[in-house]
Design a protein around this motif. Structure first.
Motif, PDB file in Angstrom:
ATOM      1  N   ASP A 183       0.824  -1.207   0.000  1.00  0.00           N
ATOM      2  CA  ASP A 183       0.000   0.000   0.000  1.00  0.00           C
ATOM      3  C   ASP A 183       0.860   1.260   0.000  1.00  0.00           C
ATOM      4  OD1 ASP A 183      -2.228  -1.617   0.037  1.00  0.00           O
ATOM      5  OD2 ASP A 183      -2.462  -1.529   2.216  1.00  0.00           O
ATOM      6  N   ARG A 184       1.939   1.267   0.760  1.00  0.00           N
ATOM      7  CA  ARG A 184       2.841   2.422   0.761  1.00  0.00           C
ATOM      8  C   ARG A 184       3.462   2.624  -0.623  1.00  0.00           C
ATOM      9  NH1 ARG A 184       4.240   0.487   6.005  1.00  0.00           N
ATOM     10  NH2 ARG A 184       5.980  -0.715   5.117  1.00  0.00           N
ATOM     11  N   ALA A 185       3.816   1.521  -1.281  1.00  0.00           N
ATOM     12  CA  ALA A 185       4.394   1.608  -2.625  1.00  0.00           C
ATOM     13  C   ALA A 185       3.410   2.251  -3.606  1.00  0.00           C
ATOM     14  CB  ALA A 185       4.784   0.209  -3.112  1.00  0.00           C
ATOM     15  N   VAL A 186       2.150   1.857  -3.521  1.00  0.00           N
ATOM     16  CA  VAL A 186       1.135   2.419  -4.421  1.00  0.00           C
ATOM     17  C   VAL A 186       0.949   3.903  -4.152  1.00  0.00           C
ATOM     18  CG1 VAL A 186      -1.315   2.374  -5.012  1.00  0.00           C
ATOM     19  CG2 VAL A 186      -0.060   0.220  -4.764  1.00  0.00           C
ATOM     20  N   ARG A 187       0.843   4.288  -2.891  1.00  0.00           N
ATOM     21  CA  ARG A 187       0.648   5.698  -2.552  1.00  0.00           C
ATOM     22  C   ARG A 187       1.843   6.541  -3.007  1.00  0.00           C
ATOM     23  NH1 ARG A 187      -1.417   3.434   2.337  1.00  0.00           N
ATOM     24  NH2 ARG A 187       0.568   3.885   3.406  1.00  0.00           N
ATOM     25  N   TRP A 188       3.047   5.993  -2.851  1.00  0.00           N
ATOM     26  CA  TRP A 188       4.251   6.739  -3.258  1.00  0.00           C
ATOM     27  C   TRP A 188       4.256   6.956  -4.769  1.00  0.00           C
ATOM     28  CZ3 TRP A 188       8.507   5.901  -6.381  1.00  0.00           C
ATOM     29  CH2 TRP A 188       9.563   6.787  -6.212  1.00  0.00           C
ATOM     30  N   LEU A 189       3.902   5.932  -5.534  1.00  0.00           N
ATOM     31  CA  LEU A 189       3.844   6.063  -6.996  1.00  0.00           C
ATOM     32  C   LEU A 189       2.794   7.085  -7.405  1.00  0.00           C
ATOM     33  CD1 LEU A 189       4.165   2.328  -8.103  1.00  0.00           C
ATOM     34  CD2 LEU A 189       5.794   4.160  -8.598  1.00  0.00           C
ATOM     35  N   GLN A 190       1.647   7.043  -6.770  1.00  0.00           N
ATOM     36  CA  GLN A 190       0.583   7.984  -7.115  1.00  0.00           C
ATOM     37  C   GLN A 190       0.978   9.425  -6.820  1.00  0.00           C
ATOM     38  OE1 GLN A 190      -2.579   6.249  -4.768  1.00  0.00           O
ATOM     39  NE2 GLN A 190      -3.356   5.047  -6.497  1.00  0.00           N
ATOM     40  N   GLU A 191       1.787   9.611  -5.782  1.00  0.00           N
ATOM     41  CA  GLU A 191       2.184  10.961  -5.414  1.00  0.00           C
ATOM     42  C   GLU A 191       3.354  11.477  -6.236  1.00  0.00           C
ATOM     43  OE1 GLU A 191       3.640  13.511  -1.444  1.00  0.00           O
ATOM     44  OE2 GLU A 191       3.048  11.388  -1.278  1.00  0.00           O
ATOM     45  N   TYR A 192       4.373  10.644  -6.449  1.00  0.00           N
ATOM     46  CA  TYR A 192       5.604  11.118  -7.075  1.00  0.00           C
ATOM     47  C   TYR A 192       5.727  10.748  -8.559  1.00  0.00           C
ATOM     48  CZ  TYR A 192       7.117  12.176  -2.333  1.00  0.00           C
ATOM     49  OH  TYR A 192       7.209  12.693  -1.055  1.00  0.00           O
TER      50      TYR A 192
END
Length: 543
Positions: A527-536
């Motif tokens: 989940d952290r990986a997905v959120r990071w991709l969506q943000e950056y």
């Protein structure tokens, strides 16, 4: 509107029909610019619009008949015409017919124009009248169904207004069709570049039928412009008829065949090597719900049918594939560029190593069937086979496609996953631990230095447990050299892709634009990986 014709066309082509209709009411200038686009495409009409369209054509037809009677000297009609004249000038269809470029296919158009038998005129008379009013139709793609083949009058209309212009001809007839009717269509379509047939041909001609259509026509021995042919579930007919047809396909380069009838398949295998000198692409599709169960030697004969060597082979089989078929394919590995195969039996997939190691021009290899709803079994390649070590040195063998391969869609399984032991997947039949097998798999993948698309999973309801972890710990870092990679697909794979992995991917794969299959909800790290991709990296597509 703008005074630039090209810009006006770009804008109008983006608007829906109702929006175009509103634009046409703004003023005279807008009306002049927009109206041709409003009338250019008459396909996909709503039911209400279809009824209005039928009424317009019927009224114009009746008015035209009145005018013809008047011209023939029926003075008694003159007063009636004046009293019931539709307009003082041109009728709606006369005025806007020359702007119509696209109409529904003949069979669909006959349904729109259909009326009870007692109501005149008949649908085929209306469609003939409509075509006369639309002299600039774009009929490069023409689809003819059995409703449009049911009478000589309909055939004449199709010939007069459509056939001579068609470049992509499609004939679909599930009822028995006489060979001469099909010959009639094919002879009178001189500009065809693509041909699709789904027909059930009768074995004899119907002597009782009044075949009033003139069958004499000049034709060459073959159809020079025809390059692509699709034979979809063709059946029936005599061997003489199919040989007549197939021998005229001598210039085709691409063939798609769904075998339904063994006689058709035998005729095709006979003609391919003798007459189709340019053929270098074949799509052979066998679906147990549609196609016939052909013997392996006949399938092998079809797959041996390129005189110059196959560049593209796409084969979908839903039965057990024998060795004779794979040997027939092996003869074409030196010329092969695209290999898209899907066999039911897993053990045949071990021969994929032969494809990869022996095909110096291969740029696409696909074994994952995207049409996943139709399949219940997913073939895969064992990891120990994919590694392909030299028995003497223990080093990876060199494969001829290592620098040419750009698209790889292949499920690699059979990897022990001790990290998933609690889920019932241990992989006891394989020696060693998971990482000891995974790392040489990454070593093999790393050799495809020009790879742009890498699919290791497929969208299905069954999870893949014995697969690559795709974690840095398991050896993902070995793929650092895949600088051309654009798309990674790990659907349904039990990966361990987390924040550290996606950060590494974006740093080392600069052209990456899609990651499909990160298992959201599998762990907090996912989940952290997905959120990071969506943000950056919002431009990277996630599915």
């Amino acid at each position: 509107m703008f005074d630039l014709l090209e810009l006006d066309e770009v804008i109008c082509q983006q608007l829906k029909r109702q929006d175009l209709a509103q634009c046409a009411r703004v003023n005279k200038k807008w009306n002049r610019v927009v109206t041709p686009h409003l009338w250019s495409n008459m396909t996909n009409l709503s039911e209400d619009r279809q009824m209005d369209f039928q009424i317009m054509i019927r009224e114009d037809y009746l008015y035209e008949q009145q005018r013809l009677q008047l011209q023939e000297g029926d003075l008694g009609m003159e007063q009636h015409v004046q009293e019931h004249r539709l307009s003082p000038a041109l009728s709606t269809l006369e005025k806007y017919g020359p702007w119509i470029r696209r109409l529904p296919y003949p069979g669909d158009l006959l349904s729109i124009l259909h009326s009870p038998e007692e109501k005149k005129p008949a649908a085929h008379e209306l469609i003939h009248h409509l075509y006369k009013r639309c002299p600039f139709l774009d009929v490069q793609e023409l689809s003819i169904t059995e409703g449009a083949l049911s009478s000589n009058d309909k055939l004449r209309t199709i010939e007069e207004y459509l056939l001579r212009h068609a470049r992509d001809l499609r004939v679909y007839c599930c009822s028995k069709m006489e060979p001469r009717r099909l010959k009639y269509l094919l002879k009178r379509c001189p500009n065809k570049e693509k041909l699709s047939l789904q027909v059930k041909v009768s074995n004899t001609e119907d002597a009782k039928e009044d075949w009033a259509v003139d069958q004499t026509v000049d034709e060459s021995d073959d159809w020079v412009q025809l390059k692509e042919v699709r034979l979809y579930s063709c059946e029936g007919g005599s061997k003489e008829f199919w040989l007549w047809l197939l021998k005229r396909l001598s210039h085709i380069r691409r063939l798609e065949f769904w075998p339904r009838d063994e006689v058709v398949a035998e005729c095709l295998a006979e003609v391919m090597l003798t007459d189709m000198a340019e053929l270098d692409e074949i799509h052979l599709i066998h679906d147990i719900y549609i196609a016939a169960d052909l013997p392996d030697d006949l399938v092998a004969a079809l797959l041996s049918g390129s005189r110059k060597g196959w560049k593209v082979v796409k084969a979908k089989f839903m039965w057990d594939v024998g060795e004779v078929i794979m040997e027939a394919l092996a003869n074409h590995f030196p010329t092969l560029e695209v290999f898209d195969v899907n066999f039911c039996e897993d053990y045949m997939f071990n021969d994929l190593v032969r494809v990869l190691s022996s095909s110096p021009n291969l740029h696409t290899l696909i074994t994952i069937d995207d049409n996943w709803l139709l399949r219940c079994q997913n073939p895969h390649l064992e990891a120990v086979k994919f590694i392909d070590r030299d028995a003497n040195t223990g080093l990876l063998k060199a494969w001829k496609c290592e620098t040419t391969l750009k698209v790889l869609k292949l499920k690699i399984r059979g990897i022990p996953r001790p990290d998933l032991e609690g889920d019932g997947v241990v992989g006891e039949e394989y020696p060693g631990q998971g990482h000891e097998i995974q790392r040489p798999v990454y070593d093999r993948l790393a050799r495809f230095t020009n790879l742009e698309t890498l699919w290791l999973g497929e969208y299905r309801w069954l999870d893949q447990w014995d697969c690559l972890e795709m974690s840095l710990e398991s050896g993902l870092y070995k793929l650092k050299g895949l600088k051309a990679l654009k798309e990674l697909n790990v659907w349904c794979m039990k990966t361990k892709i987390g924040l550290e992995e996606v950060q590494w991917m974006t740093e080392n794969w600069p052209r990456l634009n899609a990651i499909n299959g990160i298992d959201r909800g599998f762990s907090d790290d996912n989940d952290r990986a997905v959120r990071w991709l969506q943000e950056y990296h919002p431009k990277i597509r996630l599915q």
